[in-house]
Design a protein around this motif. Structure first.
Motif, PDB file in Angstrom:
ATOM      1  N   GLY A  64      -1.097   8.677  -5.982  1.00  0.00           N
ATOM      2  CA  GLY A  64      -0.929   8.236  -4.543  1.00  0.00           C
ATOM      3  C   GLY A  64       0.337   7.154  -4.589  1.00  0.00           C
ATOM      4  O   GLY A  64       1.137   7.419  -3.524  1.00  0.00           O
ATOM      5  N   ASP A 124      -8.400  10.056  -0.169  1.00  0.00           N
ATOM      6  CA  ASP A 124      -7.884   8.685   0.310  1.00  0.00           C
ATOM      7  C   ASP A 124      -6.570   8.531   0.163  1.00  0.00           C
ATOM      8  O   ASP A 124      -5.581   8.206   0.818  1.00  0.00           O
ATOM      9  CB  ASP A 124      -8.643   7.543  -0.084  1.00  0.00           C
ATOM     10  CG  ASP A 124     -10.096   7.838   0.539  1.00  0.00           C
ATOM     11  OD1 ASP A 124     -10.335   8.495   1.777  1.00  0.00           O
ATOM     12  OD2 ASP A 124     -11.106   7.511  -0.250  1.00  0.00           O
ATOM     13  N   LYS A 125      -6.245   8.820  -1.297  1.00  0.00           N
ATOM     14  CA  LYS A 125      -4.708   8.626  -1.893  1.00  0.00           C
ATOM     15  C   LYS A 125      -3.870   9.680  -0.923  1.00  0.00           C
ATOM     16  O   LYS A 125      -2.599   9.283  -0.632  1.00  0.00           O
ATOM     17  CB  LYS A 125      -4.625   9.027  -3.347  1.00  0.00           C
ATOM     18  CG  LYS A 125      -5.558   7.790  -4.054  1.00  0.00           C
ATOM     19  CD  LYS A 125      -5.182   6.345  -3.658  1.00  0.00           C
ATOM     20  CE  LYS A 125      -6.242   5.347  -4.385  1.00  0.00           C
ATOM     21  NZ  LYS A 125      -5.872   4.195  -3.753  1.00  0.00           N
ATOM     22  N   GLU A 158       0.574  -3.333  -4.938  1.00  0.00           N
ATOM     23  CA  GLU A 158       0.361  -2.446  -3.846  1.00  0.00           C
ATOM     24  C   GLU A 158       0.081  -2.764  -2.490  1.00  0.00           C
ATOM     25  O   GLU A 158       0.918  -2.415  -1.636  1.00  0.00           O
ATOM     26  CB  GLU A 158      -0.668  -1.014  -4.369  1.00  0.00           C
ATOM     27  CG  GLU A 158      -0.669  -0.116  -3.179  1.00  0.00           C
ATOM     28  CD  GLU A 158      -1.607   1.179  -3.592  1.00  0.00           C
ATOM     29  OE1 GLU A 158      -1.451   2.123  -2.901  1.00  0.00           O
ATOM     30  OE2 GLU A 158      -2.191   0.864  -4.546  1.00  0.00           O
ATOM     31  N   GLN A 159      -0.692  -3.601  -2.316  1.00  0.00           N
ATOM     32  CA  GLN A 159      -1.058  -4.382  -1.067  1.00  0.00           C
ATOM     33  C   GLN A 159       0.065  -5.262  -0.503  1.00  0.00           C
ATOM     34  O   GLN A 159       0.305  -5.132   0.798  1.00  0.00           O
ATOM     35  CB  GLN A 159      -2.248  -5.109  -1.244  1.00  0.00           C
ATOM     36  CG  GLN A 159      -3.735  -4.374  -1.430  1.00  0.00           C
ATOM     37  CD  GLN A 159      -4.713  -5.327  -1.511  1.00  0.00           C
ATOM     38  OE1 GLN A 159      -4.779  -6.215  -0.654  1.00  0.00           O
ATOM     39  NE2 GLN A 159      -5.740  -5.308  -2.543  1.00  0.00           N
ATOM     40  N   THR A 191      -4.152  10.716   2.014  1.00  0.00           N
ATOM     41  CA  THR A 191      -3.931  10.395   3.292  1.00  0.00           C
ATOM     42  C   THR A 191      -3.119   8.885   3.611  1.00  0.00           C
ATOM     43  O   THR A 191      -2.329   9.048   4.472  1.00  0.00           O
ATOM     44  CB  THR A 191      -5.430  10.112   3.737  1.00  0.00           C
ATOM     45  OG1 THR A 191      -6.194  11.125   3.934  1.00  0.00           O
ATOM     46  CG2 THR A 191      -5.358   9.632   5.511  1.00  0.00           C
ATOM     47  N   GLU A 192      -3.184   8.146   2.695  1.00  0.00           N
ATOM     48  CA  GLU A 192      -2.559   7.103   2.521  1.00  0.00           C
ATOM     49  C   GLU A 192      -1.014   7.216   2.664  1.00  0.00           C
ATOM     50  O   GLU A 192      -0.274   6.616   3.033  1.00  0.00           O
ATOM     51  CB  GLU A 192      -3.042   6.056   1.604  1.00  0.00           C
ATOM     52  CG  GLU A 192      -4.354   5.456   1.697  1.00  0.00           C
ATOM     53  CD  GLU A 192      -4.918   4.742   0.533  1.00  0.00           C
ATOM     54  OE1 GLU A 192      -3.993   4.870  -0.500  1.00  0.00           O
ATOM     55  OE2 GLU A 192      -6.108   4.396   0.389  1.00  0.00           O
ATOM     56  N   ALA A 193      -0.907   8.251   1.675  1.00  0.00           N
ATOM     57  CA  ALA A 193       0.620   8.857   1.521  1.00  0.00           C
ATOM     58  C   ALA A 193       1.300   9.900   2.592  1.00  0.00           C
ATOM     59  O   ALA A 193       2.322  10.075   2.276  1.00  0.00           O
ATOM     60  CB  ALA A 193       0.749   9.318   0.183  1.00  0.00           C
ATOM     61  N   ASP A 200      -3.281  -3.080  -7.852  1.00  0.00           N
ATOM     62  CA  ASP A 200      -3.702  -3.101  -6.466  1.00  0.00           C
ATOM     63  C   ASP A 200      -3.104  -4.159  -5.531  1.00  0.00           C
ATOM     64  O   ASP A 200      -3.010  -3.963  -4.714  1.00  0.00           O
ATOM     65  CB  ASP A 200      -5.312  -2.904  -6.470  1.00  0.00           C
ATOM     66  CG  ASP A 200      -5.786  -2.989  -5.085  1.00  0.00           C
ATOM     67  OD1 ASP A 200      -5.591  -2.037  -4.545  1.00  0.00           O
ATOM     68  OD2 ASP A 200      -6.581  -3.892  -4.701  1.00  0.00           O
ATOM     69  N   ARG A 234       3.910   7.831  -2.398  1.00  0.00           N
ATOM     70  CA  ARG A 234       4.521   6.726  -1.449  1.00  0.00           C
ATOM     71  C   ARG A 234       5.815   6.604  -1.829  1.00  0.00           C
ATOM     72  O   ARG A 234       6.482   6.055  -1.031  1.00  0.00           O
ATOM     73  CB  ARG A 234       3.427   5.844  -1.488  1.00  0.00           C
ATOM     74  CG  ARG A 234       2.119   6.003  -0.974  1.00  0.00           C
ATOM     75  CD  ARG A 234       1.350   4.638  -0.930  1.00  0.00           C
ATOM     76  NE  ARG A 234       1.772   3.645  -0.066  1.00  0.00           N
ATOM     77  CZ  ARG A 234       1.219   2.541  -0.045  1.00  0.00           C
ATOM     78  NH1 ARG A 234       0.301   2.273  -0.697  1.00  0.00           N
ATOM     79  NH2 ARG A 234       1.785   1.599   1.011  1.00  0.00           N
ATOM     80  N   HIS A 280     -12.141   9.865  -3.240  1.00  0.00           N
ATOM     81  CA  HIS A 280     -11.160   8.828  -3.372  1.00  0.00           C
ATOM     82  C   HIS A 280      -9.749   9.684  -3.555  1.00  0.00           C
ATOM     83  O   HIS A 280      -8.633   9.149  -3.148  1.00  0.00           O
ATOM     84  CB  HIS A 280     -11.023   7.890  -4.579  1.00  0.00           C
ATOM     85  CG  HIS A 280     -11.254   8.381  -5.820  1.00  0.00           C
ATOM     86  ND1 HIS A 280     -12.439   8.394  -6.601  1.00  0.00           N
ATOM     87  CD2 HIS A 280     -10.398   9.056  -6.749  1.00  0.00           C
ATOM     88  CE1 HIS A 280     -11.965   8.848  -7.746  1.00  0.00           C
ATOM     89  NE2 HIS A 280     -10.797   9.271  -7.873  1.00  0.00           N
TER      90      HIS A 280
END
Length: 325
Positions: free
Chosen positions: A89, A122-123, A57-58, A125-127, A54, A93, A119
């Motif tokens: 996810g 969410d993955k 990734e950030q 959407t983030e991608a 994590d 990406r 969740h």
């Protein structure tokens, strides 16, 4: 010998994350402890790797984050759904779309069975796959609502869990559709009504029923004739309007709302309340609040009592079946 890596220290590192002055040092601390067998509780090995992934990734280091997520899955083969979602996810990406979608698609049934399953979207959407996330949410919401209406839950706890999941799916879907600029649909209206009922219930535990604004047939027709823009917020027919209210009340009762009701609106009192202001959903909510102390019809009526919608027909032959349609 270096200290053991405890669960508390892993939590502390996770809280610091990429906001730390030296996130790379945190990743090294976590991974070194795993490599050297210094994790205090071996069951936390996968967790340590996930926290390290994590942080990477950030920081934008997606490839190394993927490698650590893959290691974390191997470390916790019996409890790895979340880290598999993280891995899916990351694959998306990194442009490995087929692999990422395959990973997430295997987990897709969790949207209907696991309160934390959201969740997955969410993955997506983030991608950059928000449209697909909406499709998955819609299918899961349809399935859960249909199942709740046609099947008896094994226990009260199971019913409460299902109701809470329906609420969560509806709200997440509604928020995503707003972000995408999509027009309001029936599920969005349901999400609004459920949120209103939940808010009223929280604010009025000792103040009588939490209520939904309802328009009797003449008032409904007059409402849309006077403010045509409200057609986007309401169904096209009065039958659909009262069916929508009935379904929202049924769903709200499943969320624990045991003191519910409807309050009838009128065009005259709405116009007096709003004055020259435009009539939008926020104004309607405030107007409904202003009516809470008068004209409330408790819900549900008895099966053989007159229906709450004012049709004059018994509830069991009027709006009760509409919640199951």
């Amino acid at each position: 010998m270096p200290d053991l890596l405890t669960a508390d220290r892993i939590d502390e590192i996770g809280a610091l994350g990429s906001g730390s002055p030296d996130p790379a040092a945190l990743v090294t601390e976590l991974v070194s402890a795993v490599d050297e067998g210094r994790v205090a509780d071996p069951a936390d090995t996968g967790y340590a790797l996930l926290v390290a992934a994590d942080i990477l990734e950030q920081a934008g280091d997606l490839a190394d984050a993927l490698a650590l997520a893959t290691r974390a899955i191997a470390e916790q083969p019996d409890d790895n759904t979340y880290v598999r979602a993280v891995r899916g996810g990351l694959l998306l990406r990194l442009g490995r779309v087929d692999e990422g979608l395959a990973e997430l698609s295997e987990l897709r049934p969790l949207l209907e069975t696991d309160p934390d399953g959201v969740h997955l979207v969410d993955k997506l959407t983030e991608a950059g796959h928000a449209e697909m996330a909406v499709e998955w949410l819609t299918a899961a919401l349809d399935a859960m609502v249909d199942r709740s209406r046609t099947h008896q839950h094994e226990s009260e706890d199971a019913q409460d869990t299902a109701a809470a999941m329906i609420y969560g799916l509806a709200q997440r879907r509604h928020d995503l559709r707003e972000e995408l600029g999509l027009p309001h649909d029936e599920h969005d209206t349901l999400a609004d009504r459920l949120r209103d009922v939940a808010s009223h219930a929280a604010d009025a535990l000792d103040d009588g029923p939490a209520t939904l604004l309802f328009w009797p047939k003449p008032a409904f027709d007059a409402l849309l004739a006077r403010w045509p823009a409200l057609a986007e917020s309401y169904p096209s027919t009065w039958d659909e309007h009262r069916a929508q209210i009935e379904r929202a009340l049924v769903d709200a009762s499943g969320l624990g709302g045991g003191d519910l009701g409807v309050v009838a609106g009128s065009v005259e009192t709405l116009a007096a309340f709003a004055g020259a202001d435009p009539i939008d959903e926020e104004t309607l909510d405030e107007y409904a609040d202003s009516l809470d102390d008068a004209g409330i019809t408790s819900w549900p009526p008895g099966r053989n009592d007159a229906c709450w919608c004012g049709s004059g027909t018994k509830y069991k032959k009027c709006c009760l079946p509409r919640s199951r349609a």
